[in-house]
Design a protein around this motif. Sequence first.
Motif, PDB file in Angstrom:
ATOM      1  N   SER A  12       0.836  -1.199   0.000  1.00 27.87           N
ATOM      2  CA  SER A  12       0.000   0.000   0.000  1.00 27.87           C
ATOM      3  C   SER A  12       0.870   1.249   0.000  1.00 27.87           C
ATOM      4  CB  SER A  12      -0.877  -0.040   1.263  1.00 27.87           C
ATOM      5  OG  SER A  12      -1.688   1.097   1.343  1.00 27.87           O
ATOM      6  N   GLN A  13       0.553   2.196  -0.874  1.00 32.07           N
ATOM      7  CA  GLN A  13       1.335   3.434  -0.893  1.00 32.07           C
ATOM      8  C   GLN A  13       0.677   4.522  -0.057  1.00 32.07           C
ATOM      9  OE1 GLN A  13       4.225   3.198  -2.452  1.00 32.07           O
ATOM     10  NE2 GLN A  13       4.847   5.243  -1.790  1.00 32.07           N
ATOM     11  N   THR A  14      -0.641   4.656  -0.166  1.00 32.45           N
ATOM     12  CA  THR A  14      -1.311   5.774   0.527  1.00 32.45           C
ATOM     13  C   THR A  14      -2.373   5.293   1.526  1.00 32.45           C
ATOM     14  OG1 THR A  14      -2.854   6.044  -1.332  1.00 32.45           O
ATOM     15  CG2 THR A  14      -0.879   7.413  -1.362  1.00 32.45           C
ATOM     16  N   GLY A  15      -2.386   3.990   1.825  1.00 29.67           N
ATOM     17  CA  GLY A  15      -3.201   3.516   2.952  1.00 29.67           C
ATOM     18  C   GLY A  15      -4.478   2.765   2.613  1.00 29.67           C
ATOM     19  N   THR A  16      -4.930   2.831   1.353  1.00 23.61           N
ATOM     20  CA  THR A  16      -6.210   2.183   1.028  1.00 23.61           C
ATOM     21  C   THR A  16      -6.102   0.656   1.143  1.00 23.61           C
ATOM     22  OG1 THR A  16      -6.499   3.957  -0.571  1.00 23.61           O
ATOM     23  CG2 THR A  16      -8.108   2.190  -0.633  1.00 23.61           C
ATOM     24  N   ALA A  17      -5.078   0.091   0.564  1.00 20.20           N
ATOM     25  CA  ALA A  17      -4.897  -1.370   0.622  1.00 20.20           C
ATOM     26  C   ALA A  17      -4.661  -1.824   2.070  1.00 20.20           C
ATOM     27  CB  ALA A  17      -3.732  -1.800  -0.272  1.00 20.20           C
ATOM     28  N   ALA A  59      -1.957  -2.576  -4.041  1.00 24.06           N
ATOM     29  CA  ALA A  59      -2.303  -1.407  -4.835  1.00 24.06           C
ATOM     30  C   ALA A  59      -1.246  -1.205  -5.921  1.00 24.06           C
ATOM     31  CB  ALA A  59      -2.366  -0.182  -3.932  1.00 24.06           C
ATOM     32  N   THR A  60      -1.565  -0.322  -6.849  1.00 19.68           N
ATOM     33  CA  THR A  60      -0.624   0.084  -7.892  1.00 19.68           C
ATOM     34  C   THR A  60      -0.278   1.541  -7.654  1.00 19.68           C
ATOM     35  OG1 THR A  60      -1.870  -1.307  -9.397  1.00 19.68           O
ATOM     36  CG2 THR A  60      -0.332   0.211 -10.385  1.00 19.68           C
ATOM     37  N   THR A  61       0.967   1.884  -7.879  1.00 15.14           N
ATOM     38  CA  THR A  61       1.340   3.290  -7.742  1.00 15.14           C
ATOM     39  C   THR A  61       2.244   3.694  -8.913  1.00 15.14           C
ATOM     40  OG1 THR A  61       2.103   4.953  -6.150  1.00 15.14           O
ATOM     41  CG2 THR A  61       3.370   2.903  -6.270  1.00 15.14           C
ATOM     42  N   GLY A  62       2.708   4.930  -8.907  1.00 13.83           N
ATOM     43  CA  GLY A  62       3.589   5.403  -9.989  1.00 13.83           C
ATOM     44  C   GLY A  62       2.938   5.158 -11.332  1.00 13.83           C
ATOM     45  N   GLN A  63       3.634   4.449 -12.196  1.00 15.19           N
ATOM     46  CA  GLN A  63       3.064   4.098 -13.499  1.00 15.19           C
ATOM     47  C   GLN A  63       2.959   2.586 -13.595  1.00 15.19           C
ATOM     48  OE1 GLN A  63       5.153   6.288 -16.585  1.00 15.19           O
ATOM     49  NE2 GLN A  63       3.816   7.970 -15.991  1.00 15.19           N
ATOM     50  N   GLY A  64       2.005   2.056 -12.829  1.00 12.86           N
ATOM     51  CA  GLY A  64       1.841   0.601 -12.774  1.00 12.86           C
ATOM     52  C   GLY A  64       2.909  -0.060 -11.930  1.00 12.86           C
ATOM     53  N   LEU A  97      -5.785  -3.384  -6.172  1.00 15.29           N
ATOM     54  CA  LEU A  97      -6.431  -2.073  -6.134  1.00 15.29           C
ATOM     55  C   LEU A  97      -5.778  -1.162  -7.174  1.00 15.29           C
ATOM     56  CD1 LEU A  97      -6.932  -3.228  -3.182  1.00 15.29           C
ATOM     57  CD2 LEU A  97      -7.195  -0.861  -2.521  1.00 15.29           C
ATOM     58  N   GLY A  98      -6.621  -0.492  -7.927  1.00 10.01           N
ATOM     59  CA  GLY A  98      -6.113   0.458  -8.910  1.00 10.01           C
ATOM     60  C   GLY A  98      -7.189   1.478  -9.184  1.00 10.01           C
ATOM     61  N   ASP A  99      -7.033   2.148 -10.296  1.00  8.38           N
ATOM     62  CA  ASP A  99      -7.990   3.188 -10.674  1.00  8.38           C
ATOM     63  C   ASP A  99      -8.141   3.118 -12.188  1.00  8.38           C
ATOM     64  OD1 ASP A  99      -9.185   5.568 -11.407  1.00  8.38           O
ATOM     65  OD2 ASP A  99      -8.292   6.684  -9.751  1.00  8.38           O
ATOM     66  N   TYR A 102      -6.524   5.358 -14.984  1.00  9.15           N
ATOM     67  CA  TYR A 102      -5.131   5.244 -15.455  1.00  9.15           C
ATOM     68  C   TYR A 102      -5.116   4.431 -16.742  1.00  9.15           C
ATOM     69  CZ  TYR A 102      -3.200   7.270 -11.235  1.00  9.15           C
ATOM     70  OH  TYR A 102      -2.867   8.132 -10.242  1.00  9.15           O
TER      71      TYR A 102
HETATM   72  C1  LIG Z   1       0.720   8.426  -7.549  1.00 11.31           C
HETATM   73  C2  LIG Z   1      -0.325   7.380  -7.895  1.00 11.31           C
HETATM   74  C3  LIG Z   1      -0.103   6.531  -8.959  1.00 11.31           C
HETATM   75  C4  LIG Z   1      -1.064   5.579  -9.326  1.00 11.31           C
HETATM   76  N1  LIG Z   1      -0.834   4.771 -10.403  1.00 11.31           N
HETATM   77  C5  LIG Z   1      -1.782   3.911 -10.793  1.00 11.31           C
HETATM   78  C6  LIG Z   1      -1.597   3.092 -11.946  1.00 11.31           C
HETATM   79  O1  LIG Z   1      -0.575   3.159 -12.621  1.00 11.31           O
HETATM   80  N2  LIG Z   1      -2.574   2.227 -12.288  1.00 11.31           N
HETATM   81  C7  LIG Z   1      -3.739   2.112 -11.579  1.00 11.31           C
HETATM   82  O2  LIG Z   1      -4.591   1.302 -11.940  1.00 11.31           O
HETATM   83  N3  LIG Z   1      -3.931   2.863 -10.457  1.00 11.31           N
HETATM   84  C8  LIG Z   1      -2.997   3.752 -10.051  1.00 11.31           C
HETATM   85  N4  LIG Z   1      -3.209   4.535  -8.937  1.00 11.31           N
HETATM   86  C9  LIG Z   1      -4.447   4.373  -8.155  1.00 11.31           C
HETATM   87  C10 LIG Z   1      -4.184   3.567  -6.896  1.00 11.31           C
HETATM   88  O3  LIG Z   1      -3.695   2.265  -7.198  1.00 11.31           O
HETATM   89  C11 LIG Z   1      -5.496   3.420  -6.101  1.00 11.31           C
HETATM   90  O4  LIG Z   1      -5.948   4.709  -5.723  1.00 11.31           O
HETATM   91  C12 LIG Z   1      -5.323   2.567  -4.871  1.00 11.31           C
HETATM   92  O5  LIG Z   1      -6.562   2.380  -4.231  1.00 11.31           O
HETATM   93  C13 LIG Z   1      -4.337   3.182  -3.907  1.00 11.31           C
HETATM   94  O6  LIG Z   1      -4.079   2.263  -2.869  1.00 11.31           O
HETATM   95  P1  LIG Z   1      -3.106   2.637  -1.648  1.00 11.31           P
HETATM   96  O7  LIG Z   1      -3.753   3.812  -0.937  1.00 11.31           O
HETATM   97  O8  LIG Z   1      -3.109   1.414  -0.780  1.00 11.31           O
HETATM   98  O9  LIG Z   1      -1.755   2.955  -2.171  1.00 11.31           O
HETATM   99  C14 LIG Z   1      -2.264   5.482  -8.567  1.00 11.31           C
HETATM  100  C15 LIG Z   1      -2.459   6.341  -7.475  1.00 11.31           C
HETATM  101  C16 LIG Z   1      -1.508   7.277  -7.144  1.00 11.31           C
HETATM  102  C17 LIG Z   1      -1.761   8.207  -5.967  1.00 11.31           C
END
Ligand SMILES: Cc1cc2nc3c(=O)[nH]c(=O)nc-3n(C[C@H](O)[C@H](O)[C@H](O)COP(=O)(O)O)c2cc1C
Length: 104
Positions: A12-17, A59-64, A97-99, A102
């Motif tokens: 998890s990068q920002t806490g959701t996972a 979760a996914t962060t950065g660029q995947g 988890l993703g969005d 993206y």
């Molecule tokens: C900086 C950043 C980069 C992200 N990159 C992607 C991505 O490449 N692909 C995707 O599907 N979601 C992406 N997301 C969405 C996150 O995966 C999604 O909001 C997830 O619930 C965050 O979980 P976390 O709070 O546990 O880190 C990104 C979110 C952030 C803030």
Amino acid sequence: MAERRILVLYGSQTGTAEDMAERLGKEARRRHFTCRVDAIDSYNIANLVHEQLVIFVCATTGQGDPPDNMKNFWRFVFRRNLPHNSLCRMDFAVLGLGDSSYPK
Ligand SMILES: Cc1cc2nc3c(=O)[nH]c(=O)nc-3n(C[C@H](O)[C@H](O)[C@H](O)COP(=O)(O)O)c2cc1C
């Protein structure tokens, strides 16, 4: 399953996972499972072979990219010399988890 035991590991990068993993842990305990919840890289991967059931919440962060607290595990999974059957005795589930906004 003799012992009702679940391990929940999150990346998890920002806490959701992490929140999701804690919720799963709470639910599992409510259903009388012994449950540990931990960040993936805080867990000693060598012990994975002894686990019965693991739920990965990632979760996914950065660029995947993988979150910082699962980068070591990510490297481990893609090691060329990882035996193909190394985790075959473990039941596992993955919650990603993703969005969708993206690019795929
Ligand atoms: C900086 C950043 C980069 C992200 N990159 C992607 C991505 O490449 N692909 C995707 O599907 N979601 C992406 N997301 C969405 C996150 O995966 C999604 O909001 C997830 O619930 C965050 O979980 P976390 O709070 O546990 O880190 C990104 C979110 C952030 C803030």
